[in-house]
Design a protein around this motif. Structure first.
Motif, PDB file in Angstrom:
ATOM      1  N   THR A  72       7.561  -4.950   2.764  1.00 19.67           N
ATOM      2  CA  THR A  72       8.405  -4.054   3.558  1.00 19.67           C
ATOM      3  C   THR A  72       9.761  -4.664   3.878  1.00 19.67           C
ATOM      4  O   THR A  72      10.392  -4.263   4.839  1.00 19.67           O
ATOM      5  CB  THR A  72       7.690  -3.765   4.881  1.00 19.67           C
ATOM      6  OG1 THR A  72       7.283  -5.013   5.434  1.00 19.67           O
ATOM      7  CG2 THR A  72       6.496  -2.882   4.680  1.00 19.67           C
ATOM      8  N   VAL A  77      12.979  -1.865   1.019  1.00 20.40           N
ATOM      9  CA  VAL A  77      13.002  -0.529   1.631  1.00 20.40           C
ATOM     10  C   VAL A  77      14.277   0.225   1.242  1.00 20.40           C
ATOM     11  O   VAL A  77      14.251   1.435   1.014  1.00 20.40           O
ATOM     12  CB  VAL A  77      12.841  -0.642   3.167  1.00 20.40           C
ATOM     13  CG1 VAL A  77      13.140   0.682   3.863  1.00 20.40           C
ATOM     14  CG2 VAL A  77      11.419  -1.091   3.492  1.00 20.40           C
ATOM     15  N   VAL A 108       5.878   1.281   8.734  1.00 25.20           N
ATOM     16  CA  VAL A 108       6.420   0.458   7.639  1.00 25.20           C
ATOM     17  C   VAL A 108       7.911   0.223   7.886  1.00 25.20           C
ATOM     18  O   VAL A 108       8.410  -0.900   7.771  1.00 25.20           O
ATOM     19  CB  VAL A 108       6.195   1.146   6.269  1.00 25.20           C
ATOM     20  CG1 VAL A 108       6.971   0.441   5.172  1.00 25.20           C
ATOM     21  CG2 VAL A 108       4.713   1.170   5.920  1.00 25.20           C
ATOM     22  N   LEU A 109       8.607   1.299   8.268  1.00 23.53           N
ATOM     23  CA  LEU A 109      10.043   1.158   8.534  1.00 23.53           C
ATOM     24  C   LEU A 109      10.295   0.173   9.668  1.00 23.53           C
ATOM     25  O   LEU A 109      11.159  -0.696   9.580  1.00 23.53           O
ATOM     26  CB  LEU A 109      10.631   2.516   8.914  1.00 23.53           C
ATOM     27  CG  LEU A 109      11.067   3.406   7.755  1.00 23.53           C
ATOM     28  CD1 LEU A 109      11.659   4.697   8.288  1.00 23.53           C
ATOM     29  CD2 LEU A 109      12.090   2.680   6.866  1.00 23.53           C
ATOM     30  N   SER A 112       9.947  -3.311   8.663  1.00 24.02           N
ATOM     31  CA  SER A 112      10.936  -3.812   7.713  1.00 24.02           C
ATOM     32  C   SER A 112      12.241  -4.220   8.393  1.00 24.02           C
ATOM     33  O   SER A 112      13.182  -4.631   7.720  1.00 24.02           O
ATOM     34  CB  SER A 112      11.215  -2.744   6.654  1.00 24.02           C
ATOM     35  OG  SER A 112      11.978  -1.708   7.230  1.00 24.02           O
ATOM     36  N   GLU A 287      -2.813   2.002  -0.532  1.00 26.51           N
ATOM     37  CA  GLU A 287      -1.677   2.006  -1.466  1.00 26.51           C
ATOM     38  C   GLU A 287      -2.304   1.944  -2.847  1.00 26.51           C
ATOM     39  O   GLU A 287      -2.736   0.890  -3.305  1.00 26.51           O
ATOM     40  CB  GLU A 287      -0.775   0.810  -1.210  1.00 26.51           C
ATOM     41  CG  GLU A 287      -0.138   0.845   0.160  1.00 26.51           C
ATOM     42  CD  GLU A 287       0.907  -0.243   0.347  1.00 26.51           C
ATOM     43  OE1 GLU A 287       1.327  -0.854  -0.659  1.00 26.51           O
ATOM     44  OE2 GLU A 287       1.279  -0.495   1.494  1.00 26.51           O
ATOM     45  N   PRO A 371       0.866  -1.778   7.601  1.00 26.08           N
ATOM     46  CA  PRO A 371       2.310  -1.544   7.512  1.00 26.08           C
ATOM     47  C   PRO A 371       3.154  -2.813   7.430  1.00 26.08           C
ATOM     48  O   PRO A 371       4.266  -2.764   6.926  1.00 26.08           O
ATOM     49  CB  PRO A 371       2.636  -0.776   8.800  1.00 26.08           C
ATOM     50  CG  PRO A 371       1.362  -0.468   9.458  1.00 26.08           C
ATOM     51  CD  PRO A 371       0.241  -1.145   8.760  1.00 26.08           C
ATOM     52  N   ASP A 372       2.636  -3.942   7.921  1.00 30.85           N
ATOM     53  CA  ASP A 372       3.466  -5.161   7.913  1.00 30.85           C
ATOM     54  C   ASP A 372       3.093  -6.123   6.786  1.00 30.85           C
ATOM     55  O   ASP A 372       3.580  -7.261   6.769  1.00 30.85           O
ATOM     56  CB  ASP A 372       3.380  -5.869   9.273  1.00 30.85           C
ATOM     57  CG  ASP A 372       1.944  -6.155   9.691  1.00 30.85           C
ATOM     58  OD1 ASP A 372       1.019  -5.896   8.891  1.00 30.85           O
ATOM     59  OD2 ASP A 372       1.752  -6.645  10.821  1.00 30.85           O
ATOM     60  N   SER A 373       2.247  -5.697   5.849  1.00 35.73           N
ATOM     61  CA  SER A 373       1.817  -6.541   4.707  1.00 35.73           C
ATOM     62  C   SER A 373       0.961  -7.732   5.125  1.00 35.73           C
ATOM     63  O   SER A 373       0.727  -8.634   4.325  1.00 35.73           O
ATOM     64  CB  SER A 373       2.995  -7.096   3.903  1.00 35.73           C
ATOM     65  OG  SER A 373       3.882  -6.129   3.496  1.00 35.73           O
TER      66      SER A 373
END
Ligand SMILES: Cc1cc2nc3c(=O)[nH]c(=O)nc-3n(C[C@H](O)[C@H](O)[C@H](O)COP(=O)(O)OP(=O)(O)OC[C@H]3O[C@@H](n4cnc5c(N)ncnc54)[C@H](O)[C@@H]3O)c2cc1C
Length: 433
Positions: A72, A77, A108-109, A112, A287, A371-373
């Motif tokens: 992210t 992005v 996710v946004l 990032s 994913e 969302p943050d990997s």
């Protein structure tokens, strides 16, 4: 969740007598189970399918100790709107699923943001350090040390411009102390002559290893668990049975009740409903990714390689060439879009001249994405003997054995050796349980 008021007191004596139920026989669950067994715990590994038949079946087989850049990152992005214009591009959102996916995408946004990347990258680096070595004791137990090879991996750039836009990533990797070599066209040709002469730049990561067959690797680790006294149970886990103190007394399956002293939820992309039963609600999404395995490709590279722009990588395996990648956001139940697998052939033809489409099989799998990997590797905040190990996204094979080490330390009550705060399940603020 069923609460057993009469629940017998939890039997936690010597580790040898403590029985841990591990849910999920993917690379993460199998690694956790074997690590626990290695330390003397009684272990039952529960899966509704055979070992490795979930997402661990079809990945690109790479074990990289050098994963320090979250999926992210702002640089990635920024490229998303362009990627989404192409339905067969490296990233696709199935628009029908957008309303349900929106909260995930907003997270996710948020993840990032530049301010978050530094701490996320540090958390990834702490996990990934020693990722290859962590497999050694497990592979030894399975007599499968020859199944992991330190081949390195190559990241390809098709233009100087593409390389320039990746500079921030290399800088981050340098700051984290990774080893890599930037190659020009001639150096790349010398290192991997099978590649097309179209890359002005490439980066070689010498510390990356690969499994020669990621599916067989999970299977042999699962076999080793049984040989070393662990149990495997083929059943679907439905719920948990709690004792009067709120500890998990048993796992309820479609094949009966499995009493246990502790439980580890390692069910990959399917972990959310199980976590919910234990009072947690992590923002886990799938994913989806695709692969082709070309049984008789005619040409076989020596070193795995990949292209970020095209969103895929190629790995030489003992049974063919694995071409794997791309991200598709849609529900777990959505039907595969096989065009996304087929387009991988177009990509690999461009990068690897002479490659043949012979004895090719296709596959789609579900990466367990957060969302943050960063995966969840965590005790339950609510139930003293419940643990979570899921959400490894693009890096489940990289981090399987490390996750096994860390979960084993948590269950044994030992210091895991790194700060576990970034991996806690309660790092997400979620409304409602
Ligand atoms: C195209 C692609 C390429 C990839 N390449 C790489 C790579 O090169 N390197 C890398 O590190 N990672 C890679 N990944 C990611 C990696 O494959 C995953 O992170 C990893 O497989 C996740 O492992 P897991 O054990 O968490 O989940 P899984 O392998 O999916 O295992 C979960 C298991 O839980 C079981 N289960 C679920 N619910 C229940 C239930 N209620 N009861 C009983 N059993 C249940 C399932 O049957 C399944 O077997 C890739 C992924 C894809 C899709």
């Amino acid at each position: 969740m069923r609460l057993r008021q009469s629940g017998a007191a939890m039997k936690v004596g010597a580790e040898q007598r403590m029985h841990v139920a591990v849910i999920g026989a993917g690379i993460v669950g199998v690694s956790v189970a074997l690590s626990l067994r290695r330390e003397g715990f009684a272990v039952t590994l529960i899966d509704r399918q055979g070992p490795g038949e979930g997402t661990s079946f079809g990945n690109a087989a790479m074990i990289s100790p050098d994963i320090v850049v979250p999926m992210t990152s702002p640089g990635i992005v920024r490229q998303v709107p362009g990627m989404l214009l192409d339905p067969l591009g490296p990233l696709r959102i199935r628009w029908r699923h957008l309303p349900r996916l929106t909260p995930y995408l907003l997270r996710v946004l948020a993840a990032s943001r530049k301010s978050r990347i530094e701490s996320t990258s540090a958390a990834m680096a702490a996990l990934a350090r020693g990722a290859v070595e962590a497999y050694s004791p497990l592979a030894r137990m399975a007599d499968a040390e020859d199944m992991i090879r330190r081949t390195g991996r190559i990241n390809l750039f098709e233009s100087e411009e593409e390389f320039r836009t990746s500079r921030w990533k290399l800088e981050l990797e340098r700051r984290r102390g990774l080893h890599f070599e930037v190659l020009d066209a001639a150096e790349l040709r010398q290192l991997e002559p099978s590649l097309a002469p179209i890359f002005p730049r490439a980066v070689f990561y010498p510390d990356t290893a690969q499994s020669v067959n990621n599916f067989r690797f999970v299977q042999v680790l699962a076999d080793a668990l049984q040989r070393h006294g662990g149990r495997s149970l083929r059943a679907e886990v439905l719920d948990f049975d709690l004792d009067a103190n709120g500890n998990v007394a048993a796992v309820e399956t479609d094949d009966g009740r499995e009493p246990c002293d502790a439980v580890v939820v390692a069910a990959g992309a399917w972990s959310r409903p199980l976590a919910r039963r234990l009072g947690a609600n992590p923002p886990l999404e799938t994913e989806r990714g695709y692969h082709l395995t070309i049984g008789d490709p005619g040409v076989m590279p020596r070193i795995p390689f990949g292209s970020n722009r095209r969103g895929f990588s190629c790995t030489p395996l003992e049974h063919g060439l694995r071409v794997a990648g791309t991200v598709e956001l849609a529900d777990l139940e959505a039907a595969p879009d096989w065009r996304r697998a087929d387009v991988l052939m177009t990509h690999v033809r461009r990068l690897l001249p002479g490659v043949q489409d012979r004895e090719t099989t296709r596959w789609m799998g579900h990466r367990p994405g957060l969302p943050d990997s960063v995966p969840v590797i965590s005790p339950s905040p609510l139930h003293r003997n419940a643990y979570f190990a899921f959400g490894h996204g693009h890096f489940g094979l990289c981090l399987g054995a490390r996750t096994g080490q860390l979960v084993t330390a948590l269950v044994a009550g030992r210091d895991p050796g790194i700060d576990m705060t970034p991996y806690r399940i309660d790092r997400f603020r979620t409304r409602g349980r």
